[in-house]
Every structure is written in C-alpha cells, then in structure tokens.
Design an enzyme around this catalytic site. Structure first.
Site, mmCIF file in Angstrom:
data_model
loop_
_atom_site.group_PDB
_atom_site.id
_atom_site.type_symbol
_atom_site.label_atom_id
_atom_site.label_comp_id
_atom_site.label_asym_id
_atom_site.label_seq_id
_atom_site.Cartn_x
_atom_site.Cartn_y
_atom_site.Cartn_z
ATOM 1 N N GLU A 1 145.145 98.908 -63.083
ATOM 2 C CA GLU A 1 146.085 99.580 -62.290
ATOM 3 C C GLU A 1 145.780 99.086 -60.904
ATOM 4 O O GLU A 1 144.639 99.641 -60.350
ATOM 5 C CB GLU A 1 145.982 101.242 -62.442
ATOM 6 C CG GLU A 1 146.756 101.727 -63.812
ATOM 7 C CD GLU A 1 146.554 103.279 -63.721
ATOM 8 O OE1 GLU A 1 146.156 103.964 -62.581
ATOM 9 O OE2 GLU A 1 146.717 103.710 -65.010
ATOM 10 N N ASP B 1 146.848 112.134 -55.131
ATOM 11 C CA ASP B 1 145.678 111.520 -54.943
ATOM 12 C C ASP B 1 144.535 112.517 -54.285
ATOM 13 O O ASP B 1 145.146 112.936 -53.552
ATOM 14 C CB ASP B 1 145.717 110.168 -54.155
ATOM 15 C CG ASP B 1 146.230 108.984 -55.135
ATOM 16 O OD1 ASP B 1 146.050 109.067 -56.131
ATOM 17 O OD2 ASP B 1 147.277 108.279 -54.512
#
Length: 267
Positions: free
Chosen positions: A43, A54
């Site tokens: 990824e 995140d």
C-alpha cells in the site's frame, strides 16, 4: 486487478508505506526491502494535510513527504519507478478522496494504468458514494479495495459482495496506530466477514507485533501493517538519508519487516 493465489495455509502480508518518506529514491529501496521480506502487495500512501484515518506516526510521515514536495501525481509516478526498479508485487494506491477530486478523472485513471498501479483504496469515501470510482476502476482493470469496520454490519453484505482484491477488515475504530490490545468483538466480526467474502480477508489498523500477526492470521487470511513499519522508517530516517549508512539501515528495516511476514518463523 489484484488476484491473490494463496497456497493452503498461506497468509497475506500487506505493508503500508508513505510515498516520499524519507525521499523518493529511498521509498523505492524500502519497497524492494518489503518485497524481499515476503510482502504480497504494497500500500503506497499519498501524503495528505488532513488525514482523518491516520494516527500521529503516519501524520508525521505525511508531513515530511509533503515538505519534500510529494503529491498525488508524484506518488503515482513513484509507483511506476518502483516497478521499473524491480518491484514485482502489486502496488495499491492509498489516498484520501480530496486529492483525487483535484484531478481530471480520465487523467487520474490513465496515470494509474500507465504507472502499473493494481489497486485503489480511499479510506474516507463512504461505500455508498464510491460507485463512480468503482466503475472507473473496473474500466481500467484496477481493483477497488473496500474497507469494512465493526460499525458497518448492516452494510456488510453489500460491501463484501462488491469487494475486489481483498477485503480490508478494520480491527478497531478510530485512527491508525500501534495498539497493545483489540476489542474481543473483533473475533466475531472477522468471522462474519470471512463467511460472506469470496476473496481473502486481511486485518489492519494497529497491528504492531508478531504475536498480533499470529493471532489475526488464525482468524483471517492475513494482515495489513502500517504504523509500525512507518515508525521504523522514522527511527532510521537519518541513517537512510546518509549514503554511508543507508545499506545497513535498509538491512535493518528488512529484518524488522520480516517479523510481520508469515514466510519467516520467529518462535
């Protein structure tokens, strides 16, 4: 398109890395290290200034990469450079939806295809709003990777039915990051997804130890590891940038990545 042909008992190892951290050139070296460590796919995260999913580790990596001028177009082109330099495993572009919206749709997908990107993952785009993106992915032979979370049980059947490549099962609510423990309900949730899915189910968000990898591998078809690897890159940042210590730092990173790979035993 991504199709994993797993042997009996084989488990997926899908690492995440931020494009351009600590530099474009070293991102390629790190990708080769991850491939050598047994990764089935990578990824590649597009750094973004407002990354809702995140945690602090990946936020810092994004900030470093953005400071070096990384953006979505450069990240896609970096995937092409990775392929030219020996990365043979699929590359999945992990990007928030806003950077995609800034680009012309045809240009964006042509760029993905030109740079041999096999999958697309947009963590902040709800499934109900993703049909246009999914259609375009199918037209360009790119797998649209679906995220499923413990809160989406009612929508689970629809999401899993249309999933491609692998189903990304979110192990816990909230942002990405290293976790010590997981909610016990995750076991039932993963089993539910496995029963519905026609493709492999990989678990991510917070996987940071070999024990957690082994535990999740008993329930699923593999793991996605992000923050732990990005944190290691952060720790090795200066050594990776210095030419006289780079090779040692890359070896250390590869050794660390192997601790998450089912190809290697650490018992």
């Amino acid at each position: 398109m991504i199709t994993f042909q797993l042997e009996q008992g084989e488990k997926l190892f899908i690492p995440f890395m931020t494009a351009g951290d600590p530099s474009e050139e070293i991102t390629i070296d790190l990708a080769l290290s991850l491939q050598a460590a047994g990764a089935h796919a990578i990824e590649l995260g597009v750094p973004y200034s407002d990354p809702l999913a995140d945690g602090p580790v990946i936020q810092r990596a994004s900030k470093r990469a953005l400071n070096h001028g990384m953006n979505i177009v450069k990240a896609i082109e970096l995937a092409g450079k990775m392929k030219k330099n020996g990365v043979k495993i699929p590359v999945i572009l992990f990007t928030y939806y806003n950077p995609v919206l800034q680009l012309d749709t045809e240009y964006f997908f042509a760029l993905l295809r030109k740079n041999h990107i096999s999958g697309l993952l947009t963590p902040d785009l709800p499934f109900e709003e993703s049909s246009e993106l999914q259609k375009n992915c199918q037209s360009y032979d790119i797998s649209y990777i679906s995220l499923v979370a413990p809160t989406s049980k009612e929508r689970l059947v629809n999401i899993v039915e249309q999933a491609e490549g692998f189903v990304y099962c979110v192990s816990s609510l909230g942002v990405t990051g290293v976790r010590q423990t997981f909610d016990e309900s995750i076991t039932d949730f993963i089993q539910q997804v496995k029963q519905l899915s026609h493709i492999p189910v990989a678990v991510g968000f917070g996987i940071s130890t070999r024990e957690q990898v082994d535990s999740m591998n008993k329930l699923s078809d593999g793991v996605v590891v992000g923050s732990a690897l990005v944190k290691k890159i952060e720790e090795l940042h200066d050594q990776l940038l210095a030419s006289d210590t780079r090779q040692d730092a890359l070896r250390e990173f590869e050794t660390y990545a192997k601790t998450f790979s089912p190809l290697y035993s650490f018992k």
